[in-house]
Design an enzyme around this catalytic site. Structure first.
Site, PDB file in Angstrom:
ATOM      1  N   ASN A 134      71.593   3.630  14.410  1.00 53.30           N
ATOM      2  CA  ASN A 134      70.663   4.721  14.166  1.00 53.30           C
ATOM      3  C   ASN A 134      70.811   5.264  12.741  1.00 53.30           C
ATOM      4  O   ASN A 134      71.717   4.884  12.001  1.00 53.30           O
ATOM      5  CB  ASN A 134      70.861   5.832  15.206  1.00 53.30           C
ATOM      6  CG  ASN A 134      69.547   6.418  15.666  1.00 53.30           C
ATOM      7  OD1 ASN A 134      68.610   6.530  14.895  1.00 53.30           O
ATOM      8  ND2 ASN A 134      69.492   6.789  16.935  1.00 53.30           N
TER       9      ASN A 134
ATOM     10  N   HIS B 217      93.694   5.432   1.299  1.00 58.56           N
ATOM     11  CA  HIS B 217      94.387   5.537   0.019  1.00 58.56           C
ATOM     12  C   HIS B 217      95.880   5.679   0.293  1.00 58.56           C
ATOM     13  O   HIS B 217      96.288   6.118   1.366  1.00 58.56           O
ATOM     14  CB  HIS B 217      93.868   6.739  -0.774  1.00 58.56           C
ATOM     15  CG  HIS B 217      92.509   6.521  -1.334  1.00 58.56           C
ATOM     16  ND1 HIS B 217      92.303   5.858  -2.521  1.00 58.56           N
ATOM     17  CD2 HIS B 217      91.287   6.847  -0.865  1.00 58.56           C
ATOM     18  CE1 HIS B 217      91.011   5.789  -2.770  1.00 58.56           C
ATOM     19  NE2 HIS B 217      90.367   6.386  -1.769  1.00 58.56           N
TER      20      HIS B 217
ATOM     21  N   ALA C 103      80.044  11.837  21.158  1.00 60.54           N
ATOM     22  CA  ALA C 103      79.580  12.405  19.895  1.00 60.54           C
ATOM     23  C   ALA C 103      80.656  13.262  19.259  1.00 60.54           C
ATOM     24  O   ALA C 103      81.350  14.023  19.931  1.00 60.54           O
ATOM     25  CB  ALA C 103      78.325  13.236  20.134  1.00 60.54           C
TER      26      ALA C 103
ATOM     27  N   ARG D 185      90.627  10.914  22.645  1.00 56.32           N
ATOM     28  CA  ARG D 185      91.536  10.631  23.757  1.00 56.32           C
ATOM     29  C   ARG D 185      90.710  10.205  24.967  1.00 56.32           C
ATOM     30  O   ARG D 185      89.570  10.635  25.148  1.00 56.32           O
ATOM     31  CB  ARG D 185      92.389  11.846  24.093  1.00 56.32           C
ATOM     32  CG  ARG D 185      91.592  13.004  24.624  1.00 56.32           C
ATOM     33  CD  ARG D 185      92.395  14.291  24.708  1.00 56.32           C
ATOM     34  NE  ARG D 185      91.648  15.346  25.333  1.00 56.32           N
ATOM     35  CZ  ARG D 185      90.582  15.969  24.811  1.00 56.32           C
ATOM     36  NH1 ARG D 185      90.130  15.628  23.627  1.00 56.32           N
ATOM     37  NH2 ARG D 185      89.975  16.934  25.469  1.00 56.32           N
TER      38      ARG D 185
END
Length: 189
Positions: A89, A119, A162, A182
């Site tokens: 999407n 990094h 989400a 989780r």
């Protein structure tokens, strides 16, 4: 340095040292990817044109069943593999240097971020980068605003809710939520 050498180093998980020939090659490949995604996001394109641009971005064929709703960002592209019947999407961002593999029948929600580089933690080496792949199994659903971090594998049939931030592997047929994500239950048919 050639792209093949860079991909070999990235896929082996080699550190990309700031200012090195590998770093320079990665930057060059990223500029090519940014040009292609700039074209992809420059206006409306028919679905077959979107797939053609994705093929140029990844350097490999993209199945005719793949659908992407722009805008779509990828700052490397050449280490992304898309299965069949994948839907991505709008607003998704793929940092694919470390490798992103998305299995068949996956749904990727709005604004998902897949990041395959970290990094260095050492302040004197902070510009060095460490690649690690993201592997998304078959029939996975990533909800809107999901972030998947380097080195994560998401098992077949899993659902990532989400807004979740996925920092470790997700078992097959599980539902994960939160930051860090989780497991809260199994997927039932």
């Amino acid at each position: 340095m050639e792209l093949d050498e860079l991909l070999t180093a990235l896929n082996a998980g080699e550190a990309i040292t700031a200012g090195s020939p590998l770093h320079e090659a990665m930057h060059h490949a990223s500029q090519a990817a940014l040009r292609i995604t700039g074209e992809l996001n420059s206006g409306y394109h028919e679905p077959e044109q979107v797939r053609e641009l994705l093929s140029r971005l990844t350097g490999k064929p993209v199945d005719e069943t793949v659908a992407v709703f722009p805008p779509f960002s990828a700052d490397f592209g050449r280490n992304i593999t898309l299965g069949k019947r994948v839907f991505i999407n709008s607003g998704c961002r793929f940092q694919g240097q470390g490798g992103i593999s998305i299995g068949d029948d996956c749904l990727i929600g709005h604004n998902a971020v897949l990041a395959t580089l970290n990094h260095d933690l050492s302040s004197s080496r902070r510009a060095d980068m460490h690649p690690a792949p993201i592997t998304i199994g078959r029939n996975v659903w990533l909800g809107s605003n999901v972030t998947v971090l380097p080195g994560v594998t998401i098992g077949n049939d899993a659902v990532v809710a989400a807004g979740a931030v996925v920092t470790k592997d997700v078992p097959a047929r599980s539902v994960v939520v939160g930051s860090p994500a989780r497991v809260i239950r199994s997927v039932e048919d």
